[in-house]
Design an enzyme around this catalytic site. Structure first.
Site, PDB file in Angstrom:
ATOM      1  N   GLU A 135      10.580   0.479  -8.591  1.00  0.00           N
ATOM      2  CA  GLU A 135      10.865   1.874  -8.244  1.00  0.00           C
ATOM      3  C   GLU A 135      10.898   2.765  -9.486  1.00  0.00           C
ATOM      4  OE1 GLU A 135      10.502   2.688  -5.357  1.00  0.00           O
ATOM      5  OE2 GLU A 135      10.618   0.701  -4.466  1.00  0.00           O
TER       6      GLU A 135
ATOM      7  N   GLU B 194       1.198   1.459  -5.267  1.00  0.00           N
ATOM      8  CA  GLU B 194       2.010   0.256  -5.130  1.00  0.00           C
ATOM      9  C   GLU B 194       1.494  -0.865  -6.031  1.00  0.00           C
ATOM     10  OE1 GLU B 194       4.811   0.260  -3.676  1.00  0.00           O
ATOM     11  OE2 GLU B 194       4.531   2.256  -2.826  1.00  0.00           O
TER      12      GLU B 194
END
Length: 357
Positions: free
Chosen positions: A172, A268
């Site tokens: 993150e 991602e």
């Protein structure tokens, strides 16, 4: 000490982000000028038919004013969008006293990345997931305002061990460091606007034909011709305007959401690789993804819906990838999935662990 993740991965991500930024600026102008074109063709034709005489002139939008409105909207979304996302999923700010292990992991990874320590928030849900937004401080001073917010669910904290949690936090924080978290928040402005315009147009049509279906105006059929023509003109104008608004809004919603989701897929991969570099353990993130992927299908549909609604592309793992079907979430039959296949992400991480990547 500062860590530098794979430059080739970052370069590809940054190229995609630059293209996305260009489209984010161009699409709102295209949206407005499409409506302007329709106003000067279909709209003027309607005016001439309704008034029974030619209409001299055209509709016009000041380009300077439009530029200020578009850029101003993007700036507002940049500053206030993260806070809206946090509020929409029920994220609450937590202190180091509340969650010491989580705060410790965020602090360690922030130091490794030489990134200002972000705020930390938690969502009370059994769904194991996490995401990050740029800015969006929740206001309790547990991080640096403007440094972003790392959000995890209580389900994730219960599911993962310390190494897996740190790998998730690293993933993150990589989004914050790469600044794709900023872009993802701003990118949601146009699809949100076009979605609500389309919904408004649909309800106008629905309301109009409900009224007509109830026999409204039937009692006036014996009136003079002017009244009958006035009612016909109103019905035609409202119908045409609503249909055009619905059509154009749906088209631009599709274009903007497609861009948003394609960008969200690639970012991602970049964050996975960065997390593997930061922690030195690709296997930790791979195991975390395996646990999340194995748990998601067992969760009640209502729990997933609480985390849906515009934020689905931000999560560590997709909400769509589950063993049951739900029509409540955005369909992936029309648009690309918000994430790459989890199995493929795990395979890439395993390859990095073996030294093949």
């Amino acid at each position: 000490m500062s860590l530098h993740v794979d430059l080739d991965t970052d370069r590809e991500l940054h190229v995609r982000m630059l293209v996305a930024i260009g489209l984010l600026v161009v699409l709102p102008f295209a949206f407005v000028y499409t409506f302007l074109f329709l106003s000067n063709t279909v709209g003027i034709a309607l005016l001439e038919w309704a008034n029974g005489r030619p209409y001299h002139g055209e509709f016009y939008v000041d380009p300077v004013l439009l530029t200020l409105v578009v850029l101003g909207g993007l700036v507002v979304q940049y500053w206030y969008g993260p806070r809206a996302v946090l509020g929409s999923v029920g994220a609450r700010s937590v202190s180091a006293d509340d969650y010491p292990e989580l705060h410790a992991a965020v602090t360690r990874v922030s130091v490794q990345l030489d990134h200002p320590r972000p705020s930390v928030a938690v969502i009370d849900t059994d769904v194991p997931n996490a995401f990050a937004v740029a800015g969006g401080s929740t206001g309790r001073g547990n991080g640096n305002d403007g440094a972003g917010t790392v959000v995890v669910t209580t389900g994730l904290l219960e599911l993962l061990d310390d190494a897996e949690l740190e790998a998730t936090v690293a993933h993150e924080l990589a989004h914050l460091t790469n600044r794709d978290a900023n872009l993802m928040t701003v990118a949601w402005l146009l699809p949100t606007i076009t979605y609500y315009l389309a919904i408004a147009a649909f309800y106008v049509l629905y309301g109009l034909y409900r009224v007509l279906g109830s026999g409204f105006g039937a009692g006036g059929s014996s009136g003079d011709g002017d009244d009958a023509r006035g009612l016909l003109v109103a019905i035609v104008v409202i119908t045409v305007c609503a249909v055009l608004t619905l059509t154009v809004s749906a088209m631009f919603w599709a274009a903007s959401i497609l861009l948003y989701r394609v960008l969200s897929r690639h970012r991602e991969y970049a964050a996975d690789r960065a997390a593997a570099t930061i922690t030195g353990s690709p296997a930790s993130l791979a195991t975390a993804l395996e646990k999340i992927d194995g748990t998601m299908p067992e969760l009640p549909d209502r729990d997933l819906r609480k985390l849906d609604g515009g934020a689905e592309a931000l999560y560590l793992a997709p909400l769509e990838e589950r063993a049951f079907g739900s029509k409540e979430l955005v369909s992936t039959d029309i648009f690309p999935d918000t994430h790459p296949p989890t199995a493929e992400r795990i395979d890439r991480l395993r390859a990095l662990e073996r030294g093949d990547g």
